[in-house]
Design a protein around this motif. Structure first.
Motif, PDB file in Angstrom:
ATOM      1  N   TYR A   8      27.388  50.172  44.224  1.00 47.35           N
ATOM      2  CA  TYR A   8      25.937  50.366  44.177  1.00 47.35           C
ATOM      3  C   TYR A   8      25.248  49.439  45.168  1.00 47.35           C
ATOM      4  CZ  TYR A   8      21.701  51.887  41.689  1.00 47.35           C
ATOM      5  OH  TYR A   8      20.505  52.455  41.351  1.00 47.35           O
ATOM      6  N   GLU A  12      23.177  50.264  48.624  1.00 48.22           N
ATOM      7  CA  GLU A  12      21.825  49.764  48.843  1.00 48.22           C
ATOM      8  C   GLU A  12      21.704  49.153  50.240  1.00 48.22           C
ATOM      9  OE1 GLU A  12      19.595  45.925  47.242  1.00 48.22           O
ATOM     10  OE2 GLU A  12      19.736  47.444  45.662  1.00 48.22           O
ATOM     11  N   LEU A  76      11.384  48.399  47.947  1.00 45.75           N
ATOM     12  CA  LEU A  76      11.979  49.515  47.205  1.00 45.75           C
ATOM     13  C   LEU A  76      12.172  50.727  48.108  1.00 45.75           C
ATOM     14  CD1 LEU A  76       9.937  49.145  43.906  1.00 45.75           C
ATOM     15  CD2 LEU A  76      12.414  48.839  44.131  1.00 45.75           C
ATOM     16  N   ASN A  79      15.163  50.165  50.412  1.00 44.06           N
ATOM     17  CA  ASN A  79      16.448  50.171  49.705  1.00 44.06           C
ATOM     18  C   ASN A  79      16.763  51.497  49.022  1.00 44.06           C
ATOM     19  OD1 ASN A  79      16.887  47.537  50.474  1.00 44.06           O
ATOM     20  ND2 ASN A  79      16.120  46.664  48.570  1.00 44.06           N
ATOM     21  N   TYR A  81      14.910  53.146  46.574  1.00 42.04           N
ATOM     22  CA  TYR A  81      14.453  53.333  45.186  1.00 42.04           C
ATOM     23  C   TYR A  81      13.079  54.002  45.221  1.00 42.04           C
ATOM     24  CZ  TYR A  81      18.185  49.972  44.257  1.00 42.04           C
ATOM     25  OH  TYR A  81      19.394  49.329  44.191  1.00 42.04           O
ATOM     26  N   TYR A  82      13.075  55.288  45.524  1.00 40.22           N
ATOM     27  CA  TYR A  82      11.818  55.971  45.810  1.00 40.22           C
ATOM     28  C   TYR A  82      10.949  56.176  44.577  1.00 40.22           C
ATOM     29  CZ  TYR A  82      14.485  56.732  50.045  1.00 40.22           C
ATOM     30  OH  TYR A  82      15.247  56.541  51.166  1.00 40.22           O
ATOM     31  N   GLN A  83      11.562  56.484  43.448  1.00 44.60           N
ATOM     32  CA  GLN A  83      10.765  56.687  42.237  1.00 44.60           C
ATOM     33  C   GLN A  83      10.026  55.404  41.867  1.00 44.60           C
ATOM     34  OE1 GLN A  83      11.848  55.415  38.826  1.00 44.60           O
ATOM     35  NE2 GLN A  83       9.773  55.938  38.209  1.00 44.60           N
ATOM     36  N   SER A  84      10.724  54.277  41.894  1.00 44.77           N
ATOM     37  CA  SER A  84      10.093  52.998  41.573  1.00 44.77           C
ATOM     38  C   SER A  84       9.034  52.636  42.609  1.00 44.77           C
ATOM     39  CB  SER A  84      11.150  51.888  41.508  1.00 44.77           C
ATOM     40  OG  SER A  84      12.092  52.146  40.489  1.00 44.77           O
ATOM     41  N   VAL A 160      14.994  61.032  42.442  1.00 41.83           N
ATOM     42  CA  VAL A 160      16.343  60.475  42.229  1.00 41.83           C
ATOM     43  C   VAL A 160      17.395  61.524  42.580  1.00 41.83           C
ATOM     44  CG1 VAL A 160      15.709  58.730  40.542  1.00 41.83           C
ATOM     45  CG2 VAL A 160      16.207  61.044  39.751  1.00 41.83           C
ATOM     46  N   PRO A 170      21.466  54.427  45.345  1.00 36.52           N
ATOM     47  CA  PRO A 170      20.344  54.560  46.295  1.00 36.52           C
ATOM     48  C   PRO A 170      20.774  55.326  47.537  1.00 36.52           C
ATOM     49  CG  PRO A 170      20.558  52.294  45.533  1.00 36.52           C
ATOM     50  CD  PRO A 170      21.771  53.012  45.052  1.00 36.52           C
TER      51      PRO A 170
END
Length: 238
Positions: A8, A12, A76, A79, A81-84, A160, A170
Motif C-alpha cells: 500500500y 502511494e 491527498l 497520493n 486519496y481522491y475521496q478524502s 475509489v 491508491p
C-alpha cells in the motif's frame, strides 16, 4: 505472507511520483500550482501577528482552518486519496462561504463566535448560502461534493475506483488530480482575497506580498479565469 501494508505504501509513493510528473507536463497545471502557492503564502504572511480585536481573531481562526485544509487536500490528491481530498474541498467551500458572509455582515461575527452549541439557524450552511449571491451555484457546488465525497453514497464510489474497477490501493487517476488542483486554483485565490481584506499588517514585506497577489489576481480575473468552475463533468458558472 505478502505484506499488504508495505504494498500500500509503495503504491502511494508510485502514485505521488506519477502525480508530480503529470503536473510538470502541462504549463496550465503548473499555473494552478503557482496560484495556489501564491495564495497560501500570502495568507500565511498575514498570520504572523495575532490581532487584539476578537472579531478579526475569529476570521484568523477560519483562515488557519482553511489553509490547513488546502495543504491537506493537496497531499491527498498527490497520493491518490481522491475521496478524502474532495471531502476536504467541501469543507473549504463551507468555510469560504462563511468568511464571505462575514465580509458582507461583519456585525454577525460575534454572534457566530458565541454560538457554541451550533444551534442557530442563522449560521447554518444552508442559510449562509442563501444570504450570498449566486445561491443556485453555491447550492449546486455544496450538494455535488456532499454527495460525491462526504456521504457514503453510490455516486461517490467512482472516487475509489478506476474505469469502474475497485482500487484497493491508491491509484493515479490524472483526471481527478487535475480537477482537484483546478478547483483549488479557483477557490483558494478567491478566498485569500477575502481573508486579507480582514487581516491587517504594517509589515512592508507583507504589504509587498499582498500587492503582488492582488496584481496577479486582477490580471487573471480580467482573463476570465474565475468564470467557469468544473465539477465532475458538470460546469458551474461562478
Amino acid at each position: 505472507m505478502e505484506d499488504h501494508k508495505l504494498n500500500y505504501l509503495k503504491q502511494e509513493f508510485v502514485t505521488r511520483e506519477g502525480s508530480i510528473h503529470c503536473i510538470s507536463l502541462e504549463k496550465g497545471y503548473e499555473e494552478y500550482e503557482k496560484f495556489i502557492d501564491m495564495s497560501l503564502h500570502t495568507m500565511l504572511a498575514f498570520n504572523n501577528e495575532i490581532p487584539e480585536d476578537e472579531d478579526t481573531k475569529s476570521i484568523q481562526y477560519l483562515g488557519i482552518r482553511f489553509v490547513n485544509s488546502v495543504f491537506s487536500m493537496k497531499q491527498l490528491l498527490l497520493n491518490g486519496y481522491y475521496q478524502s481530498a474532495f471531502m476536504l474541498l467541501r469543507d473549504l467551500i463551507e468555510t469560504g462561504f462563511l468568511m464571505e458572509y462575514f465580509l458582507h455582515y461583519p456585525s454577525k461575527i460575534g454572534g457566530w463566535r458565541n454560538d457554541s452549541a451550533n444551534s442557530s439557524w442563522e449560521f447554518s450552511p444552508k442559510n449562509i448560502r442563501g444570504k450570498l449571491d449566486k445561491k443556485e451555484m453555491r447550492d449546486s457546488l455544496y450538494k455535488i461534493y456532499s454527495e460525491i465525497a462526504i456521504h457514503p453514497r453510490w455516486e461517490g464510489i467512482k472516487l475509489v475506483s478506476k474505469d469502474g474497477v475497485m482500487q484497493p490501493v491508491p491509484e493515479f487517476i490524472p483526471s481527478y488530480l487535475i480537477l482537484g488542483l483546478e478547483n483549488l486554483a479557483k477557490l483558494v485565490p478567491y478566498y485569500c482575497r477575502i481573508y486579507i481584506y480582514f487581516i491587517k499588517s504594517d509589515d512592508p514585506e507583507v504589504q509587498d506580498l499582498k500587492n503582488e497577489f492582488n496584481i496577479y489576481y486582477d490580471m487573471k480575473q480580467k482573463e476570465g479565469y474565475f468564470q467557469l468552475f468544473r465539477v465532475f463533468q458538470k460546469n458551474v458558472n461562478i
